[in-house]
Design a protein around this motif. Structure first.
Motif, PDB file in Angstrom:
ATOM      1  N   LEU A 102       4.050  10.742  -9.056  1.00 15.84           N
ATOM      2  CA  LEU A 102       3.307  11.254 -10.214  1.00 15.84           C
ATOM      3  C   LEU A 102       2.892  12.707 -10.004  1.00 15.84           C
ATOM      4  CD1 LEU A 102       1.017   8.197 -11.096  1.00 15.84           C
ATOM      5  CD2 LEU A 102       2.729   9.235 -12.590  1.00 15.84           C
ATOM      6  N   SER A 103       2.526  13.032  -8.788  1.00 14.61           N
ATOM      7  CA  SER A 103       2.080  14.407  -8.507  1.00 14.61           C
ATOM      8  C   SER A 103       3.218  15.412  -8.665  1.00 14.61           C
ATOM      9  CB  SER A 103       1.500  14.502  -7.094  1.00 14.61           C
ATOM     10  OG  SER A 103       2.523  14.435  -6.104  1.00 14.61           O
ATOM     11  N   LEU A 104       4.457  14.987  -8.445  1.00 11.52           N
ATOM     12  CA  LEU A 104       5.602  15.889  -8.551  1.00 11.52           C
ATOM     13  C   LEU A 104       5.751  16.446  -9.959  1.00 11.52           C
ATOM     14  CD1 LEU A 104       8.310  13.984  -6.448  1.00 11.52           C
ATOM     15  CD2 LEU A 104       7.087  16.072  -5.813  1.00 11.52           C
ATOM     16  N   SER A 105       5.368  15.641 -10.955  1.00 12.56           N
ATOM     17  CA  SER A 105       5.506  16.078 -12.348  1.00 12.56           C
ATOM     18  C   SER A 105       4.206  16.637 -12.908  1.00 12.56           C
ATOM     19  CB  SER A 105       5.971  14.899 -13.216  1.00 12.56           C
ATOM     20  OG  SER A 105       5.027  13.840 -13.170  1.00 12.56           O
ATOM     21  N   GLY A 106       3.188  16.740 -12.047  1.00 19.59           N
ATOM     22  CA  GLY A 106       1.907  17.250 -12.514  1.00 19.59           C
ATOM     23  C   GLY A 106       1.142  16.256 -13.347  1.00 19.59           C
ATOM     24  N   SER A 107       1.506  14.974 -13.251  1.00 17.61           N
ATOM     25  CA  SER A 107       0.800  13.934 -13.995  1.00 17.61           C
ATOM     26  C   SER A 107      -0.506  13.582 -13.275  1.00 17.61           C
ATOM     27  CB  SER A 107       1.680  12.682 -14.108  1.00 17.61           C
ATOM     28  OG  SER A 107       2.899  12.980 -14.761  1.00 17.61           O
ATOM     29  N   ALA A 161      -1.612  10.272  -2.916  1.00 13.16           N
ATOM     30  CA  ALA A 161      -0.401  11.093  -2.998  1.00 13.16           C
ATOM     31  C   ALA A 161      -0.132  11.775  -1.656  1.00 13.16           C
ATOM     32  CB  ALA A 161      -0.539  12.127  -4.112  1.00 13.16           C
ATOM     33  N   ALA A 162      -1.195  12.253  -1.001  1.00  9.72           N
ATOM     34  CA  ALA A 162      -1.032  12.890   0.310  1.00  9.72           C
ATOM     35  C   ALA A 162      -0.512  11.893   1.332  1.00  9.72           C
ATOM     36  CB  ALA A 162      -2.356  13.480   0.768  1.00  9.72           C
ATOM     37  N   ALA A 163      -1.007  10.646   1.226  1.00  9.25           N
ATOM     38  CA  ALA A 163      -0.538   9.614   2.157  1.00  9.25           C
ATOM     39  C   ALA A 163       0.909   9.234   1.863  1.00  9.25           C
ATOM     40  CB  ALA A 163      -1.440   8.371   2.048  1.00  9.25           C
ATOM     41  N   GLY A 164       1.318   9.359   0.598  1.00 13.35           N
ATOM     42  CA  GLY A 164       2.675   8.963   0.222  1.00 13.35           C
ATOM     43  C   GLY A 164       3.708  10.045   0.434  1.00 13.35           C
ATOM     44  N   GLN A 165       3.259  11.303   0.627  1.00 11.70           N
ATOM     45  CA  GLN A 165       4.213  12.408   0.752  1.00 11.70           C
ATOM     46  C   GLN A 165       5.210  12.214   1.905  1.00 11.70           C
ATOM     47  OE1 GLN A 165       2.409  16.266   0.976  1.00 11.70           O
ATOM     48  NE2 GLN A 165       4.382  17.354   0.966  1.00 11.70           N
ATOM     49  N   PRO A 166       4.763  11.829   3.106  1.00 15.67           N
ATOM     50  CA  PRO A 166       5.741  11.645   4.189  1.00 15.67           C
ATOM     51  C   PRO A 166       6.772  10.555   3.870  1.00 15.67           C
ATOM     52  CG  PRO A 166       3.505  11.756   5.041  1.00 15.67           C
ATOM     53  CD  PRO A 166       3.382  11.623   3.553  1.00 15.67           C
ATOM     54  N   LEU A 167       6.364   9.574   3.056  1.00 15.22           N
ATOM     55  CA  LEU A 167       7.275   8.483   2.728  1.00 15.22           C
ATOM     56  C   LEU A 167       8.399   8.941   1.802  1.00 15.22           C
ATOM     57  CD1 LEU A 167       4.564   5.754   2.019  1.00 15.22           C
ATOM     58  CD2 LEU A 167       6.016   5.923   4.053  1.00 15.22           C
ATOM     59  N   PHE A 168       8.185  10.062   1.113  1.00 16.22           N
ATOM     60  CA  PHE A 168       9.183  10.524   0.155  1.00 16.22           C
ATOM     61  C   PHE A 168      10.465  10.968   0.853  1.00 16.22           C
ATOM     62  CE2 PHE A 168      11.133  13.507  -2.878  1.00 16.22           C
ATOM     63  CZ  PHE A 168      11.147  12.697  -4.018  1.00 16.22           C
ATOM     64  N   ALA A 169      10.400  11.177   2.157  1.00 21.32           N
ATOM     65  CA  ALA A 169      11.618  11.526   2.897  1.00 21.32           C
ATOM     66  C   ALA A 169      12.688  10.453   2.700  1.00 21.32           C
ATOM     67  CB  ALA A 169      11.288  11.696   4.381  1.00 21.32           C
ATOM     68  N   THR A 170      12.248   9.208   2.508  1.00 23.76           N
ATOM     69  CA  THR A 170      13.184   8.123   2.249  1.00 23.76           C
ATOM     70  C   THR A 170      13.913   8.327   0.926  1.00 23.76           C
ATOM     71  OG1 THR A 170      11.680   6.628   3.416  1.00 23.76           O
ATOM     72  CG2 THR A 170      13.385   5.613   2.078  1.00 23.76           C
ATOM     73  N   CYS A 171      13.214   8.929  -0.045  1.00 24.05           N
ATOM     74  CA  CYS A 171      13.756   9.104  -1.392  1.00 24.05           C
ATOM     75  C   CYS A 171      14.556  10.393  -1.526  1.00 24.05           C
ATOM     76  CB  CYS A 171      12.624   9.131  -2.422  1.00 24.05           C
ATOM     77  SG  CYS A 171      11.381   7.842  -2.220  1.00 24.05           S
ATOM     78  N   ALA A 172      14.279  11.349  -0.634  1.00 25.12           N
ATOM     79  CA  ALA A 172      14.875  12.681  -0.766  1.00 25.12           C
ATOM     80  C   ALA A 172      16.389  12.662  -0.640  1.00 25.12           C
ATOM     81  CB  ALA A 172      14.279  13.614   0.280  1.00 25.12           C
ATOM     82  N   ALA A 173      16.939  11.641   0.025  1.00 21.01           N
ATOM     83  CA  ALA A 173      18.390  11.578   0.178  1.00 21.01           C
ATOM     84  C   ALA A 173      19.097  11.558  -1.173  1.00 21.01           C
ATOM     85  CB  ALA A 173      18.775  10.340   0.990  1.00 21.01           C
ATOM     86  N   CYS A 174      18.468  10.979  -2.174  1.00 20.12           N
ATOM     87  CA  CYS A 174      19.057  10.921  -3.522  1.00 20.12           C
ATOM     88  C   CYS A 174      18.392  11.917  -4.465  1.00 20.12           C
ATOM     89  CB  CYS A 174      18.937   9.517  -4.106  1.00 20.12           C
ATOM     90  SG  CYS A 174      19.926   8.263  -3.271  1.00 20.12           S
ATOM     91  N   HIS A 175      17.072  11.945  -4.442  1.00 25.33           N
ATOM     92  CA  HIS A 175      16.327  12.752  -5.412  1.00 25.33           C
ATOM     93  C   HIS A 175      16.126  14.202  -4.959  1.00 25.33           C
ATOM     94  CE1 HIS A 175      15.312   9.379  -8.067  1.00 25.33           C
ATOM     95  NE2 HIS A 175      15.133   8.655  -6.960  1.00 25.33           N
ATOM     96  N   ASP A 206       0.834  -1.215   0.000  1.00 28.54           N
ATOM     97  CA  ASP A 206       0.000   0.000   0.000  1.00 28.54           C
ATOM     98  C   ASP A 206       0.866   1.261   0.000  1.00 28.54           C
ATOM     99  OD1 ASP A 206      -2.310  -1.465  -0.034  1.00 28.54           O
ATOM    100  OD2 ASP A 206      -2.606  -1.414   2.147  1.00 28.54           O
ATOM    101  N   ASN A 207       1.917   1.245   0.771  1.00 22.65           N
ATOM    102  CA  ASN A 207       2.786   2.417   0.823  1.00 22.65           C
ATOM    103  C   ASN A 207       3.501   2.641  -0.509  1.00 22.65           C
ATOM    104  OD1 ASN A 207       2.238   3.271   3.460  1.00 22.65           O
ATOM    105  ND2 ASN A 207       3.791   1.923   4.354  1.00 22.65           N
ATOM    106  N   VAL A 208       3.879   1.549  -1.166  1.00 25.98           N
ATOM    107  CA  VAL A 208       4.513   1.669  -2.489  1.00 25.98           C
ATOM    108  C   VAL A 208       3.544   2.336  -3.460  1.00 25.98           C
ATOM    109  CG1 VAL A 208       5.316   0.360  -4.498  1.00 25.98           C
ATOM    110  CG2 VAL A 208       6.138  -0.235  -2.208  1.00 25.98           C
ATOM    111  N   LYS A 209       2.281   1.945  -3.407  1.00 25.90           N
ATOM    112  CA  LYS A 209       1.281   2.550  -4.292  1.00 25.90           C
ATOM    113  C   LYS A 209       1.070   4.019  -3.958  1.00 25.90           C
ATOM    114  CE  LYS A 209      -1.219  -1.757  -5.194  1.00 25.90           C
ATOM    115  NZ  LYS A 209      -2.505  -2.495  -5.063  1.00 25.90           N
ATOM    116  N   ASN A 210       1.018   4.340  -2.676  1.00 18.04           N
ATOM    117  CA  ASN A 210       0.842   5.741  -2.271  1.00 18.04           C
ATOM    118  C   ASN A 210       2.042   6.589  -2.700  1.00 18.04           C
ATOM    119  OD1 ASN A 210      -1.591   5.068  -1.074  1.00 18.04           O
ATOM    120  ND2 ASN A 210      -0.714   4.830   0.977  1.00 18.04           N
ATOM    121  N   LEU A 211       3.233   6.035  -2.526  1.00 20.41           N
ATOM    122  CA  LEU A 211       4.445   6.758  -2.901  1.00 20.41           C
ATOM    123  C   LEU A 211       4.502   6.973  -4.412  1.00 20.41           C
ATOM    124  CD1 LEU A 211       7.036   8.062  -1.993  1.00 20.41           C
ATOM    125  CD2 LEU A 211       8.130   5.799  -1.960  1.00 20.41           C
TER     126      LEU A 211
END
Length: 302
Positions: free
Chosen positions: A204-209, A216-230, A194-199
Motif C-alpha cells: 500500500l505504501s508503494l502507491s502512496g495509499s 510497512a517498515a516491517a514488511g519492506q525486507p519481505l518485498f525482496a521475495t516479490c521483487a523478482a517479478c514486480h 503477521d508477515n502477510v499483513k506487514n507486506l
C-alpha cells in the motif's frame, strides 16, 4: 417437416381461412331480426342506449376481401401450406445465406483496406472501430464489460485506461488477443499471517495509499521475495504480466483485505486465445478498437 405434421398444418390453414372466409361471405347477407325503429332490441342504461343494426360499410368489405386475396397469393408464392415450398422457392436458409454472402463481400473490401495500416493508425478509422466494437461486445464484454472497465471479481483488467499488464502497443494487444495470456501470483501464506499483513501494508505504501507505517517498515525486507517479478521498485514487469504496484490501479481490488488475500492465497488469471474463433484480420480490428479505448480523452472514455 414430416408428412404428418405437414397435413396437420394444412388442416389448420384450411380450417382457419375457410371459417373466416365463410363468415366474410355470410356476414353481409345475414338477416338480423330488428324492431320497427331499426334496432335489435338490446338496450343499456335503462333504455337510453339501444343497439342499432346497420350493414357493413363498403370500405370494410373491400379491405377484408383484399386481405383474403393477399393471403391466398402469399400461400401460393411462399412456404406456409404444409410442405408446399411455394412457387418462388423461397427459404429462410437461402435468405440467410444470401445476406451472409452480401455482408462478407462488403466486409472483404474493408478488410483489404484495413491490412494497409498498423493497429495504431487503424484505431482512428471509423469503419474499423465500428466493426471492432461489434467484435468486442460479442467476444470480450462478458469479462471486460461492454464499457471495457473490467471486472475485479474475474480479474479482468480495465481496458479503457493506459495501464497494461503485457504492454499496450498495437502488437502487444494483438498478441494478447491472438495467443491469450496466463498469469500466476503464487500464494505466500508460508510467510506467516503477521508477515502477510506487514507486506500488504508495504505494498500500500508503494502507491502512496493510506497505510500503517510501522507495519510497512516491517514488511519492506519481505518485498525482496516479490521483487523478482514486480521489480525492486514495484513498477512491475510487462514481460511477465506482473502489475505495477506503485499506481492506484488494482486488478483484484486495492483494499487491505484484498491485498492480504492476494499475497496470502495467490491469484490466477487467464486470458483465452481467440485465434481459434476469430480470423487474424478480425483480431487486428479488435486490437485497434481496444487500443482506441485507452487513447481517448478522459471525457470521451466509456
Amino acid at each position: 417437416m414430416s408428412t404428418g405434421w405437414s397435413f396437420w398444418v394444412m388442416f389448420l390453414v384450411v380450417l382457419n381461412m375457410g371459417t373466416t372466409f365463410f363468415l366474410y361471405l355470410w356476414g353481409p347477407r345475414a338477416k338480423i331480426p330488428t324492431l320497427p325503429d331499426g334496432t335489435s332490441g338490446h338496450v343499456w342504461a335503462h333504455g337510453v342506449l339501444r343497439e342499432g343494426v346497420r350493414p357493413l360499410p363498403l370500405w370494410w368489405v373491400l379491405l377484408s376481401g383484399a386481405m383474403f386475396v393477399a393471403g391466398f397469393i402469399y400461400l401460393a408464392l411462399f412456404p406456409g401450406f404444409g410442405n408446399f415450398r411455394g412457387v418462388l422457392g423461397w427459404t429462410s436458409h437461402g435468405e440467410l445465406a444470401n445476406a451472409v454472402a452480401a455482408n462478407d463481400a462488403r466486409r472483404a473490401s474493408l478488410t483489404e483496406r484495413f491490412k494497409l495500416y498498423p493497429v495504431e493508425q487503424l484505431a482512428n478509422d471509423p469503419a474499423a472501430l465500428q466493426m471492432g466494437k461489434v467484435l468486442f461486445e460479442d467476444n470480450c464484454a462478458a469479462c471486460h464489460q461492454r464499457s471495457a472497465k473490467g471486472n475485479m471479481t474475474l480479474g479482468a483488467p480495465d481496458l479503457s485506461d493506459d495501464d497494461w499488464l503485457y504492454g499496450g502497443s498495437g502488437n502487444d494487444i494483438t498478441t494478447s488477443i491472438h495467443d491469450g495470456r496466463s498469469g500466476v501470483m503464487p500464494p505466500w501464506a508460508s510467510l506467516g499471517a503477521d508477515n502477510v499483513k506487514n507486506l500488504a501494508q508495504y505494498v500500500l505504501s508503494l502507491s502512496g495509499s493510506p497505510h500503517d507505517a510501522a507495519k510497512a517498515a516491517a514488511g519492506q525486507p519481505l518485498f525482496a521475495t516479490c521483487a523478482a517479478c514486480h521489480g525492486a521498485d514495484g513498477k512491475g514487469n510487462q514481460a511477465l504480466g506482473a502489475p505495477n504496484l506503485t499506481d492506484h490501479i488494482w486488478l483484484h481490488g486495492g483494499s487491505v483485505a484484498d491485498i492480504e488475500k492476494t499475497i496470502g492465497e495467490g491469484r490466477q488469471g487467464r486470458m483465452p486465445a481467440w485465434n481459434p474463433r476469430l480470423s487474424d484480420d478480425q483480431i487486428r480490428v479488435l486490437a485497434a478498437y481496444v487500443y482506441h479505448l485507452s487513447h481517448q480523452p478522459d471525457g470521451d472514455k466509456p
